[in-house]
Design a protein around this motif. Structure first.
Motif, PDB file in Angstrom:
ATOM      1  N   ARG B 106      -7.926 -14.650 -11.780  1.00 34.22           N
ATOM      2  CA  ARG B 106      -6.543 -15.068 -12.073  1.00 34.22           C
ATOM      3  C   ARG B 106      -5.506 -14.333 -11.226  1.00 34.22           C
ATOM      4  NH1 ARG B 106      -6.747 -18.252 -16.524  1.00 34.22           N
ATOM      5  NH2 ARG B 106      -8.570 -18.017 -17.869  1.00 34.22           N
ATOM      6  N   PHE B 107      -5.801 -14.204  -9.944  1.00 30.86           N
ATOM      7  CA  PHE B 107      -4.796 -13.655  -9.020  1.00 30.86           C
ATOM      8  C   PHE B 107      -3.697 -14.693  -8.827  1.00 30.86           C
ATOM      9  CE2 PHE B 107      -7.979 -10.575  -8.115  1.00 30.86           C
ATOM     10  CZ  PHE B 107      -7.340  -9.505  -7.503  1.00 30.86           C
ATOM     11  N   PRO B 108      -2.455 -14.249  -8.556  1.00 27.37           N
ATOM     12  CA  PRO B 108      -1.387 -15.220  -8.247  1.00 27.37           C
ATOM     13  C   PRO B 108      -1.736 -15.992  -6.975  1.00 27.37           C
ATOM     14  CG  PRO B 108      -0.500 -13.006  -8.562  1.00 27.37           C
ATOM     15  CD  PRO B 108      -1.982 -12.864  -8.538  1.00 27.37           C
ATOM     16  N   LYS B 109      -1.258 -17.228  -6.928  1.00 28.84           N
ATOM     17  CA  LYS B 109      -1.589 -18.097  -5.797  1.00 28.84           C
ATOM     18  C   LYS B 109      -1.178 -17.491  -4.462  1.00 28.84           C
ATOM     19  CE  LYS B 109      -2.202 -22.749  -7.460  1.00 28.84           C
ATOM     20  NZ  LYS B 109      -1.777 -24.133  -7.434  1.00 28.84           N
ATOM     21  N   ALA B 110      -0.009 -16.860  -4.451  1.00 27.44           N
ATOM     22  CA  ALA B 110       0.499 -16.300  -3.191  1.00 27.44           C
ATOM     23  C   ALA B 110      -0.433 -15.201  -2.688  1.00 27.44           C
ATOM     24  CB  ALA B 110       1.900 -15.739  -3.408  1.00 27.44           C
ATOM     25  N   GLU B 111      -0.942 -14.388  -3.601  1.00 32.20           N
ATOM     26  CA  GLU B 111      -1.838 -13.312  -3.184  1.00 32.20           C
ATOM     27  C   GLU B 111      -3.182 -13.869  -2.712  1.00 32.20           C
ATOM     28  OE1 GLU B 111      -2.146  -9.994  -5.783  1.00 32.20           O
ATOM     29  OE2 GLU B 111      -3.547  -8.965  -4.432  1.00 32.20           O
ATOM     30  N   GLN B 117      -6.158 -15.708   4.027  1.00 35.51           N
ATOM     31  CA  GLN B 117      -5.732 -15.773   5.432  1.00 35.51           C
ATOM     32  C   GLN B 117      -6.094 -14.485   6.165  1.00 35.51           C
ATOM     33  OE1 GLN B 117      -4.852 -18.352   6.963  1.00 35.51           O
ATOM     34  NE2 GLN B 117      -4.336 -19.756   5.299  1.00 35.51           N
ATOM     35  N   ARG B 118      -5.979 -13.348   5.487  1.00 38.23           N
ATOM     36  CA  ARG B 118      -6.313 -12.075   6.118  1.00 38.23           C
ATOM     37  C   ARG B 118      -7.810 -12.028   6.459  1.00 38.23           C
ATOM     38  NH1 ARG B 118      -8.271  -7.483   3.667  1.00 38.23           N
ATOM     39  NH2 ARG B 118      -8.293  -5.664   5.039  1.00 38.23           N
ATOM     40  N   ALA B 119      -8.647 -12.413   5.468  1.00 34.65           N
ATOM     41  CA  ALA B 119     -10.099 -12.404   5.707  1.00 34.65           C
ATOM     42  C   ALA B 119     -10.457 -13.387   6.812  1.00 34.65           C
ATOM     43  CB  ALA B 119     -10.845 -12.754   4.424  1.00 34.65           C
ATOM     44  N   ALA B 149     -16.795 -11.946   0.580  1.00 34.58           N
ATOM     45  CA  ALA B 149     -16.892 -10.561   0.101  1.00 34.58           C
ATOM     46  C   ALA B 149     -15.607  -9.793   0.412  1.00 34.58           C
ATOM     47  CB  ALA B 149     -18.094  -9.873   0.746  1.00 34.58           C
ATOM     48  N   ILE B 150     -15.052 -10.028   1.603  1.00 35.14           N
ATOM     49  CA  ILE B 150     -13.868  -9.256   2.029  1.00 35.14           C
ATOM     50  C   ILE B 150     -12.668  -9.525   1.135  1.00 35.14           C
ATOM     51  CG2 ILE B 150     -12.158  -9.018   3.885  1.00 35.14           C
ATOM     52  CD1 ILE B 150     -14.392  -9.409   5.881  1.00 35.14           C
ATOM     53  N   VAL B 151     -12.451 -10.811   0.761  1.00 35.47           N
ATOM     54  CA  VAL B 151     -11.225 -11.145   0.012  1.00 35.47           C
ATOM     55  C   VAL B 151     -11.141 -10.394  -1.310  1.00 35.47           C
ATOM     56  CG1 VAL B 151     -10.844 -13.440   0.989  1.00 35.47           C
ATOM     57  CG2 VAL B 151     -12.294 -13.190  -1.032  1.00 35.47           C
ATOM     58  N   ARG B 152     -12.289 -10.033  -1.832  1.00 31.81           N
ATOM     59  CA  ARG B 152     -12.264  -9.353  -3.132  1.00 31.81           C
ATOM     60  C   ARG B 152     -11.879  -7.879  -2.995  1.00 31.81           C
ATOM     61  NH1 ARG B 152     -17.460  -9.645  -5.975  1.00 31.81           N
ATOM     62  NH2 ARG B 152     -16.200  -8.724  -7.624  1.00 31.81           N
TER      63      ARG B 152
END
Lengths: 315, 362
Positions: B106-111, B117-119, B149-152
Motif C-alpha cells: 500500500r505505497f502511495p502511487k507517486a512513490e 522508474q528508478r529501478a 527486487a530493487i524497488v522494494r
C-alpha cells in the motif's frame, strides 16, 4: 525410316498406361480407408445424415406417418410469434444456465483449491468428489433427487429436526427449478478435475514471489491464481454452458416428462422432446433444435470474442 | 546504503526423518557478496530458502542484524529474492510486475511510480515497462526480476541461480551487471550457484557446500590457493585439479618421498602422522604443471591421450603408467604427438597433498 514409321513407333509411349486416381488412392491408402469405413458409416449415417435431414425437416410439417409438407419458415415464425411454451422453455433454460454454471464453477474451483493444498489421501478425495459427475446425468440419480426433495423426502426430514416445515421442493413452481440447479451444481466433479490440473500448472515460484512481497492469500488468489487460471475458467465455462443448454434427463425424470409444475421445469430440450415424441411434430421439433444450435453457437462465439479481454494466455 | 549482517547458528533442516542441512554455522558481514556454491543436491538452495523464509528452519537460529528471524514471515525479513525461473507474473506488464510488491504494501502511487522508474533506470529497462514478460528476451526478463527486487529497497538480496537459464554470452554480461549492482547499492547479497566461475568472479566470500555441510568458507583466492580438503580443491578451478594416488615411500624428516606410479617424488613438507606405505593423494592444478624442468619437480611420465588447442593455451590430456588421468594446461600452441610419452613436472610451491580422508596436509 520414314517420319510416319517414327510416329507409329512413338505412339505407344505417348499413350503409356497411367493408373487411375482411384487405383492410386487405393494402392497408397486403401487398407487405411477400409479400417476407417465403420467410422465413415457411423459419421455419415448417424451424424451428417440426421443433421441434414433435420435441417430439411425444420422447414416442413412432418408427423412420421404422412409425407413431409414444405412450409418454408413457418415453424421458425411460429416459435417467435405464437408459441408461449417456446418462450417459457427458453426462460427456464436460460435461468438454469445463468445460475447453475457460475455456481457449479465456483464450487468446483473452491474444492479444487482445497484439494490443491497437498493433503494426504488426495486421490481418494478426488475420486469421491468426481463420483457425482459420473452418476449425475443418470436416470437413477434423478430418481434419487426426486426422493430427496419430495414433500416427505430426506431434505424435509432433516429440516424437521430444526423445526422447519419445508415445502415439497419439486412440486412447488417457485423451488422446483432450484432443485435442478442444485443437482447440476452437485455434479461439479468434471470441472473440478480440470481446475485442479490448471492449478497444478501454476509455477510455485510465483506464489513464493508473491508471499515474499507480503501478499495475503486473498490477494494472491485474485492477482495471481485466478488470472493464470482464466484459460481453464474459459474452457470450463464454455463446456458447462453447452451442457446446461443440453440438459434434459434430470428435468424429464423429476417432472415425469411434463416440465411441471406450471412449466417451471420445462427445459428447452424437454419441450423439444415433447414436440417430437409426444405430439409427433417432427418439423417443429427440428426447427427448435436448430434454434438451440444457433443460440449455443452465438453464445460460444461471443465468449471467444470477449475472451481476449479477460483470458490470459502465457504465450 | 542499508547493509545488514546475517548469522546462521547450528541451522538444521529436516524433511520428516531425513536431515538435509546438518548444523550450519556462518557469519555474513554487512554489505558482503556471499556465494553459496556446491554440486546439485548439496543444500545451497535449501539454505537460501530458509534464509528467505520460504522453508521453515528445523533447528538452530537465523539472525539478521542480530535479531532471531526463525519465526518471522518471509515478507517481514526485509529480503528480496531473484528466482532461477525469474518468477515474473505472465499476465502483468513489466511495470505491474515491478509495482506488485509496493501495491501490496500500500505505497502511495507517486512513490510506486518513482521507485519503479528508478529501478528501470538502473537496469536500463525503461522502454520495456509496458511489455508483457513473454515479449522479453531471457536477459531482459532477468533484469525485470532483479528490478522487482530493487524497488522494494530490501536489506538483503538473495539470488537463486539467476543466470542458469541464460546463454553463455549473456551470463557473462549479467554477471558483470550484478557485480556492478552490488557495488552501487552496497547491500548484503547472497548468491547461489553451481558454477564455480560465477563464484570465483563475483564473491567477496565463497561458502562451499557439500551434502548439507559447509566444506570451507573464505575469499575466492584463499579457497583456490589453500583448499582445506580434496572436495574444495576439486570443485574450484577450471579445468579441475588433478588428483594422483601415491604411497609414502620414505619418511626422511622434512623431505619424505612418495611413490607415484613407480616415480619417486620428493616432498618439500613433512607428513606428520604418516607411516611408510600409507596412501596419499597429490593434487596439482593443470596450470601448475609443465613438461620442462623449469616447471618444477619431476612428477611422472605420462602417455598423451589428446591435445586440445584453445589458441592461447594447449590442453594436454594424458594418463600415468597406472592409468590415472592428468590434465596439463600449457601456454601457447604446442604440438605434441598423441600416443607419445612425456615427463611432467609440478610447481613444488603449489601442489597439494591430501590424506586418505581427503583432508589437506599442510
Amino acid at each position: 525410316m520414314t517420319a510416319r514409321s517414327i510416329g507409329a513407333d512413338a505412339a505407344p509411349y505417348g499413350r503409356a498406361v497411367v493408373p487411375s486416381v482411384w487405383s492410386r488412392l487405393w494402392s497408397a491408402n486403401g487398407p487405411g480407408y477400409l479400417f476407417l469405413l465403420p467410422w465413415f458409416i457411423g459419421f455419415f449415417g448417424l451424424t451428417v445424415g440426421p443433421i441434414v435431414t433435420s435441417f430439411y425437416l425444420s422447414f416442413t410439417n412432418f408427423d412420421l406417418l404422412t409425407p413431409a409438407e414444405w412450409v418454408g419458415f413457418d415453424n421458425y415464425a411460429r416459435m417467435f410469434t405464437a408459441d408461449p411454451k417456446f418462450a417459457q422453455s427458453m426462460r427456464v433454460t436460460l435461468l438454469f444456465v445463468v445460475f447453475s454454471v457460475p455456481l457449479k464453477l465456483a464450487f468446483a474451483l473452491s474444492i479444487a483449491l482445497l484439494l490443491n493444498r497437498g493433503m494426504r489421501g488426495l486421490p481418494i478425495y478426488r475420486a469421491i468428489f468426481y463420483l457425482p459427475s459420473l452418476l449425475g446425468a443418470s436416470v437413477a440419480i434423478a430418481v434419487l433427487w426426486r426422493q430427496l426433495f419430495a414433500g416427505d423426502g430426506v431434505v424435509n426430514d432433516f429440516l424437521a429436526i430444526f423445526g422447519i416445515q419445508g415445502p415439497s421442493w419439486i412440486s412447488n413452481p417457485r423451488t422446483s427449478l432450484w432443485t435442478l440447479i442444485a443437482l447440476a451444481v452437485w455434479q461439479f466433479g468434471s470441472p473440478m478435475i480440470i481446475f485442479l490440473a490448471g492449478l497444478r500448472q501454476i509455477p510455485v515460484d510465483l506464489y513464493e514471489a508473491a508471499s515474499l512481497d507480503g501478499a495475503s492469500k486473498w490477494r494472491i488468489f485474485w492477482k495471481v491464481t485466478l488470472p493464470l487460471l482464466t484459460p481453464v475458467v474459459f474452457f470450463n465455462a464454455i463446456i458447462q454452458t453447452i451442457e446446461g443448454f443440453k440438459s434434459f434427463t434430470p428435468a424429464f425424470i423429476i417432472s415425469g416428462g411434463t416440465g411441471n409444475p406450471v412449466n417451471s421445469t420445462l427445459f428447452y430440450t424437454l419441450y423439444l422432446y415433447q414436440e417430437a415424441f409426444a405430439f409427433f411434430r417432427m418439423g417443429y421439433a427440428s426447427a427448435l433444435a436448430w434454434v438451440l444450435l444457433a443460440i449455443v453457437a452465438i453464445f460460444t462465439g461471443v465468449s471467444f470474442l470477449t475472451s481476449r479481454y479477460w483470458v490470459h494466455y502465457d504465450d | 546504503m542499508n547493509a545488514t549482517s546475517i548469522g546462521l547458528k547450528q541451522v538444521v533442516k529436516r524433511y520428516g526423518d531425513v536431515e538435509v542441512i546438518h548444523g550450519i554455522d556462518l557469519d555474513i558481514e554487512p554489505g558482503e557478496f556471499t556465494v553459496f556454491v556446491g554440486p546439485s543436491g548439496c543444500g545451497k538452495s535449501t539454505l537460501l530458502r530458509m534464509i528467505a523464509g520460504l522453508e521453515p528452519i528445523s533447528g538452530g537460529s537465523l539472525l539478521i542484524d542480530e535479531q532471531r528471524m526463525n519465526d518471522v514471515p518471509a515478507s517481514k525479513r526485509g529480503i528480496a529474492m531473484v528466482f532461477q525461473s525469474y518468477a515474473l507474473y505472465p499476465h502483468m506488464s513489466v511495470y505491474q510486475n515491478l509495482a506488485f510488491g509496493l501495491e501490496t504494501a500500500r505505497f502511495p502511487k507517486a512513490e510506486i511510480e518513482q521507485r519503479v522508474q528508478r529501478a528501470a533506470g538502473i537496469l536500463r529497462i525503461e522502454p520495456l515497462l509496458k511489455r508483457k514478460p513473454r515479449q522479453l528476451s531471457g536477459g531482459q526478463r532477468q533484469r525485470v526480476a532483479i528490478g522487482r527486487a530493487i524497488v522494494r529497497e530490501p536489506r538483503i538480496f538473495l539470488f537463486d541461480e539467476p543466470l542458469s537459464n541464460l546463454d553463455a554470452e549473456l551470463r557473462v554480461q549479467m554477471r558483470v551487471e550484478i557485480a556492478k549492482l552490488h557495488h552501487d547499492l552496497g547491500n548484503t547479497m547472497i548468491y547461489v550457484t553451481h558454477d564455480q566461475v560465477e563464484a570465483m568472479t563475483m564473491a567477496d566470500k565463497i561458502v562451499v557446500l557439500n551434502s548439507g555441510v559447509i566444506e570451507q568458507v573464505g575469499a575466492p583466492l584463499d579457497l583456490y590457493n589453500n583448499p582445506h580438503n580434496r572436495f574444495v580443491a576439486g570443485f574450484l578451478g577450471s579445468p579441475k585439479m588433478n588428483f594422483v594416488e601415491g604411497t609414502v615411500a620414505s619418511l626422511d624428516g622434512a623431505a619424505p618421498t612418495v611413490n607415484v606410479g613407480g616415480t619417486m617424488v620428493a616432498l618439500r613438507r613433512p607428513l606428520p602422522g604418516f607411516g611408510i606405505g600409507d596412501k596419499v593423494t597429490f593434487g596439482a592444478r593443470p596450470e601448475h604443471m609443465g613438461l620442462t624442468e623449469d616447471a618444477g619437480t619431476r612428477f611422472a611420465d605420462v602417455r598423451v591421450d589428446l591435445v586440445e588447442q584453445l589458441g592461447d593455451t594447449s590442453m594436454l590430456y594424458a594418463s600415468t603408467a597406472g592409468g590415472q588421468p592428468l590434465t596439463i594446461a600449457l601456454e601457447g600452441q604446442r604440438q605434441i604427438a598423441v600416443g607419445s610419452t612425456v615427463t611432467t613436472y609440478i610447481d613444488p610451491a603449489r601442489y597439494h597433498v591430501f590424506g586418505a580422508d581427503g583432508t589437506a596436509i599442510r
